[in-house]
Design a protein around this motif. Structure first.
Motif, PDB file in Angstrom:
ATOM      1  N   GLN A  12       0.047   2.524  13.432  1.00 55.31           N
ATOM      2  CA  GLN A  12       0.835   3.406  12.580  1.00 55.31           C
ATOM      3  C   GLN A  12       2.229   2.852  12.293  1.00 55.31           C
ATOM      4  O   GLN A  12       2.808   3.109  11.241  1.00 55.31           O
ATOM      5  N   GLU A  13       2.761   2.068  13.237  1.00 55.30           N
ATOM      6  CA  GLU A  13       4.129   1.556  13.098  1.00 55.30           C
ATOM      7  C   GLU A  13       4.283   0.636  11.885  1.00 55.30           C
ATOM      8  O   GLU A  13       5.387   0.499  11.347  1.00 55.30           O
ATOM      9  N   ILE A  14       3.196   0.006  11.453  1.00 58.47           N
ATOM     10  CA  ILE A  14       3.270  -0.833  10.247  1.00 58.47           C
ATOM     11  C   ILE A  14       3.697   0.004   9.049  1.00 58.47           C
ATOM     12  O   ILE A  14       4.565  -0.395   8.256  1.00 58.47           O
ATOM     13  N   TYR A  15       3.113   1.177   8.921  1.00 65.83           N
ATOM     14  CA  TYR A  15       3.412   2.046   7.780  1.00 65.83           C
ATOM     15  C   TYR A  15       4.799   2.661   7.895  1.00 65.83           C
ATOM     16  O   TYR A  15       5.484   2.886   6.885  1.00 65.83           O
ATOM     17  N   ILE A  16       5.246   2.902   9.138  1.00 62.45           N
ATOM     18  CA  ILE A  16       6.601   3.429   9.342  1.00 62.45           C
ATOM     19  C   ILE A  16       7.636   2.393   8.916  1.00 62.45           C
ATOM     20  O   ILE A  16       8.604   2.707   8.217  1.00 62.45           O
ATOM     21  N   ILE A  17       7.417   1.139   9.335  1.00 71.03           N
ATOM     22  CA  ILE A  17       8.333   0.058   8.949  1.00 71.03           C
ATOM     23  C   ILE A  17       8.314  -0.134   7.437  1.00 71.03           C
ATOM     24  O   ILE A  17       9.361  -0.323   6.805  1.00 71.03           O
ATOM     25  N   TRP A  18       7.125  -0.050   6.845  1.00 72.76           N
ATOM     26  CA  TRP A  18       7.022  -0.216   5.393  1.00 72.76           C
ATOM     27  C   TRP A  18       7.769   0.892   4.650  1.00 72.76           C
ATOM     28  O   TRP A  18       8.434   0.646   3.642  1.00 72.76           O
ATOM     29  N   GLU A  19       7.687   2.102   5.162  1.00 71.71           N
ATOM     30  CA  GLU A  19       8.410   3.218   4.544  1.00 71.71           C
ATOM     31  C   GLU A  19       9.922   3.014   4.594  1.00 71.71           C
ATOM     32  O   GLU A  19      10.655   3.482   3.717  1.00 71.71           O
ATOM     33  N   LEU A  20      10.381   2.321   5.627  1.00 69.76           N
ATOM     34  CA  LEU A  20      11.808   2.031   5.743  1.00 69.76           C
ATOM     35  C   LEU A  20      12.229   0.886   4.825  1.00 69.76           C
ATOM     36  O   LEU A  20      13.320   0.898   4.253  1.00 69.76           O
ATOM     37  N   ILE A  21      11.342  -0.101   4.693  1.00 69.43           N
ATOM     38  CA  ILE A  21      11.679  -1.301   3.911  1.00 69.43           C
ATOM     39  C   ILE A  21      11.484  -1.083   2.415  1.00 69.43           C
ATOM     40  O   ILE A  21      12.258  -1.592   1.592  1.00 69.43           O
ATOM     41  N   ALA A  22      10.458  -0.325   2.040  1.00 69.79           N
ATOM     42  CA  ALA A  22      10.092  -0.161   0.624  1.00 69.79           C
ATOM     43  C   ALA A  22      11.252   0.281  -0.264  1.00 69.79           C
ATOM     44  O   ALA A  22      11.468  -0.304  -1.340  1.00 69.79           O
ATOM     45  N   PRO A  23      12.039   1.304   0.118  1.00 65.03           N
ATOM     46  CA  PRO A  23      13.164   1.710  -0.743  1.00 65.03           C
ATOM     47  C   PRO A  23      14.203   0.604  -0.935  1.00 65.03           C
ATOM     48  O   PRO A  23      14.780   0.471  -2.018  1.00 65.03           O
ATOM     49  N   ILE A  24      14.418  -0.202   0.124  1.00 67.72           N
ATOM     50  CA  ILE A  24      15.373  -1.307   0.033  1.00 67.72           C
ATOM     51  C   ILE A  24      14.873  -2.356  -0.952  1.00 67.72           C
ATOM     52  O   ILE A  24      15.628  -2.844  -1.810  1.00 67.72           O
ATOM     53  N   LEU A  25      13.585  -2.702  -0.838  1.00 69.05           N
ATOM     54  CA  LEU A  25      12.996  -3.678  -1.765  1.00 69.05           C
ATOM     55  C   LEU A  25      13.026  -3.165  -3.201  1.00 69.05           C
ATOM     56  O   LEU A  25      13.265  -3.930  -4.140  1.00 69.05           O
ATOM     57  N   LYS A  26      12.798  -1.869  -3.342  1.00 67.08           N
ATOM     58  CA  LYS A  26      12.808  -1.266  -4.673  1.00 67.08           C
ATOM     59  C   LYS A  26      14.195  -1.353  -5.301  1.00 67.08           C
ATOM     60  O   LYS A  26      14.339  -1.657  -6.491  1.00 67.08           O
ATOM     61  N   ARG A  27      15.234  -1.090  -4.474  1.00 67.38           N
ATOM     62  CA  ARG A  27      16.608  -1.172  -4.989  1.00 67.38           C
ATOM     63  C   ARG A  27      16.960  -2.600  -5.379  1.00 67.38           C
ATOM     64  O   ARG A  27      17.622  -2.833  -6.392  1.00 67.38           O
ATOM     65  N   ILE A  28      16.513  -3.577  -4.558  1.00 68.73           N
ATOM     66  CA  ILE A  28      16.786  -4.984  -4.868  1.00 68.73           C
ATOM     67  C   ILE A  28      16.108  -5.377  -6.178  1.00 68.73           C
ATOM     68  O   ILE A  28      16.697  -6.049  -7.039  1.00 68.73           O
ATOM     69  N   LYS A  29      14.840  -4.933  -6.329  1.00 72.73           N
ATOM     70  CA  LYS A  29      14.088  -5.250  -7.547  1.00 72.73           C
ATOM     71  C   LYS A  29      14.743  -4.621  -8.775  1.00 72.73           C
ATOM     72  O   LYS A  29      14.864  -5.257  -9.826  1.00 72.73           O
ATOM     73  N   THR A  30      15.183  -3.378  -8.630  1.00 69.96           N
ATOM     74  CA  THR A  30      15.841  -2.680  -9.745  1.00 69.96           C
ATOM     75  C   THR A  30      17.145  -3.365 -10.127  1.00 69.96           C
ATOM     76  O   THR A  30      17.454  -3.531 -11.316  1.00 69.96           O
ATOM     77  N   LYS A  31      17.907  -3.787  -9.115  1.00 67.54           N
ATOM     78  CA  LYS A  31      19.182  -4.463  -9.373  1.00 67.54           C
ATOM     79  C   LYS A  31      18.951  -5.771 -10.119  1.00 67.54           C
ATOM     80  O   LYS A  31      19.670  -6.098 -11.073  1.00 67.54           O
ATOM     81  N   GLY A  69      -1.967  -9.326  11.651  1.00 65.67           N
ATOM     82  CA  GLY A  69      -3.394  -9.181  11.380  1.00 65.67           C
ATOM     83  C   GLY A  69      -4.078  -8.272  12.388  1.00 65.67           C
ATOM     84  O   GLY A  69      -4.852  -7.384  12.024  1.00 65.67           O
ATOM     85  N   ILE A  70      -3.771  -8.473  13.681  1.00 70.31           N
ATOM     86  CA  ILE A  70      -4.355  -7.621  14.722  1.00 70.31           C
ATOM     87  C   ILE A  70      -3.901  -6.174  14.553  1.00 70.31           C
ATOM     88  O   ILE A  70      -4.700  -5.239  14.693  1.00 70.31           O
ATOM     89  N   CYS A  71      -2.618  -5.992  14.255  1.00 68.96           N
ATOM     90  CA  CYS A  71      -2.087  -4.630  14.070  1.00 68.96           C
ATOM     91  C   CYS A  71      -2.735  -3.928  12.877  1.00 68.96           C
ATOM     92  O   CYS A  71      -3.006  -2.721  12.932  1.00 68.96           O
ATOM     93  N   MET A  72      -2.998  -4.676  11.815  1.00 69.70           N
ATOM     94  CA  MET A  72      -3.632  -4.076  10.626  1.00 69.70           C
ATOM     95  C   MET A  72      -5.085  -3.716  10.917  1.00 69.70           C
ATOM     96  O   MET A  72      -5.570  -2.664  10.485  1.00 69.70           O
ATOM     97  N   ILE A  73      -5.773  -4.591  11.646  1.00 68.42           N
ATOM     98  CA  ILE A  73      -7.166  -4.299  12.022  1.00 68.42           C
ATOM     99  C   ILE A  73      -7.224  -3.054  12.915  1.00 68.42           C
ATOM    100  O   ILE A  73      -8.112  -2.209  12.770  1.00 68.42           O
ATOM    101  N   ALA A  74      -6.251  -2.943  13.821  1.00 67.05           N
ATOM    102  CA  ALA A  74      -6.197  -1.803  14.737  1.00 67.05           C
ATOM    103  C   ALA A  74      -5.591  -0.555  14.079  1.00 67.05           C
ATOM    104  O   ALA A  74      -5.523   0.494  14.715  1.00 67.05           O
ATOM    105  N   LYS A  75      -5.134  -0.716  12.821  1.00 71.82           N
ATOM    106  CA  LYS A  75      -4.516   0.392  12.074  1.00 71.82           C
ATOM    107  C   LYS A  75      -3.348   1.010  12.837  1.00 71.82           C
ATOM    108  O   LYS A  75      -3.258   2.222  13.024  1.00 71.82           O
TER     109      LYS A  75
END
Length: 280
Positions: free
Chosen positions: A252-271, A244-250
């Motif tokens: 950048q690392e949150i979005y970097i981690i999300w960019e790394l995780i998103a393709p993995i989640l997408k592949r799991i969902k597709t499978k 919550g604090i990191c999101m309020i402070a915006k």
């Protein structure tokens, strides 16, 4: 190789000292605390080093890209590692009591101290990695020797002044911070990313991790709802407060981690979607 040998010797010297100077029971507490701590800190460090070494090596001749890549790795790693290790220290009591049982309660404080030492372990490893990337294995060895000399002095003082087992483990924490200052100072010269810059970039994550840890720890003290439920609620509270604090402070690392995780989640969902189609 020689540097690794020195590190192995010093990583085992505590077992010898504690075994000779204290009881077998205290050695058992320390041994299990180390093993539990290493599951996290060593796993994070080794995974990061395996991934970052080839990446940094491929851009070692481009100073600007190397500095940017190194800086991004440092910040992203500790965006994850700082709250993880502080969180483990905060939930240490219910976690250890659930895993090992009530008899191992004295192990809690050992584990908590080791968690604070482990906060900087991946950071030290990444900084040392720069010397290998730059082909400065001689400097890598020299710094390792200097750090071990300092550690020997600290251990000698702790033993001479009879600080006890907590004093010896406290030396681990101090040594971790001193090691960070030394390696960061010299690695910063190799990539034009100074110690002061590193501290500035990491201070925010450090402060909010400690703040989160205090809240989680206090909840564990003042909410006696059983070890299992206390642990679950502590994890949820820690995650919500930190993120919550990191999101309020915006951050950048949150979005970097999300960019790394998103393709993995997408592949799991597709499978899963494809598996459902096959079942039909």
């Amino acid at each position: 190789m020689f540097s690794g040998l020195i590190s192995t010797i010093y990583s085992n010297i505590y077992f010898i000292l504690i075994g000779r100077m204290h009881t077998a029971v205290q050695l058992g507490y320390y041994t299990n605390a180390v093993k539990l701590n290493e599951v996290v800190s060593d796993s994070i460090a080794s995974a990061i080093l395996r991934v970052t070494y080839p990446v940094l090596s491929s851009i070692q001749d481009n100073e600007e890209r190397l500095k940017y890549g190194f800086k991004r790795i440092i910040k992203t790693t500790n965006f994850i590692n700082f709250p993880f290790m502080v969180g483990l220290a905060a939930i240490a009591q219910p976690l250890i009591l659930l895993i090992f049982g009530e008899r191992w309660k004295p192990m809690v404080v050992y584990f908590q101290l080791l968690c604070f030492a482990g906060m900087l372990y991946p950071l030290n490893a990444i900084n040392l990695n720069i010397f290998q990337v730059k082909g400065k294995s001689d400097l890598y060895l020299k710094l390792n020797i200097v750090k071990r000399v300092i550690l020997t002095i600290l251990i000698t003082v702790a033993v001479y002044l009879d600080f006890g087992i907590l004093g010896l483990i406290g030396v681990c924490v101090i040594d971790s911070y001193i090691g960070f200052l030394i390696t960061s100072f010299f690695s910063g010269k190799e990539v034009s990313y100074s110690l002061i810059e590193q501290i500035k970039d990491l201070l925010f994550f450090y402060i909010i991790s400690i703040f989160m840890g205090v809240i989680v720890y206090l909840f564990g003290i003042y909410a006696p709802i059983g070890n299992f439920f206390t642990l679950i609620f502590q994890i949820i509270i820690g995650f919500v407060v930190y993120l919550g604090i990191c999101m309020i402070a915006k951050v950048q690392e949150i979005y970097i981690i999300w960019e790394l995780i998103a393709p993995i989640l997408k592949r799991i969902k597709t499978k899963r979607f494809n598996d459902k189609d096959l079942n039909y």
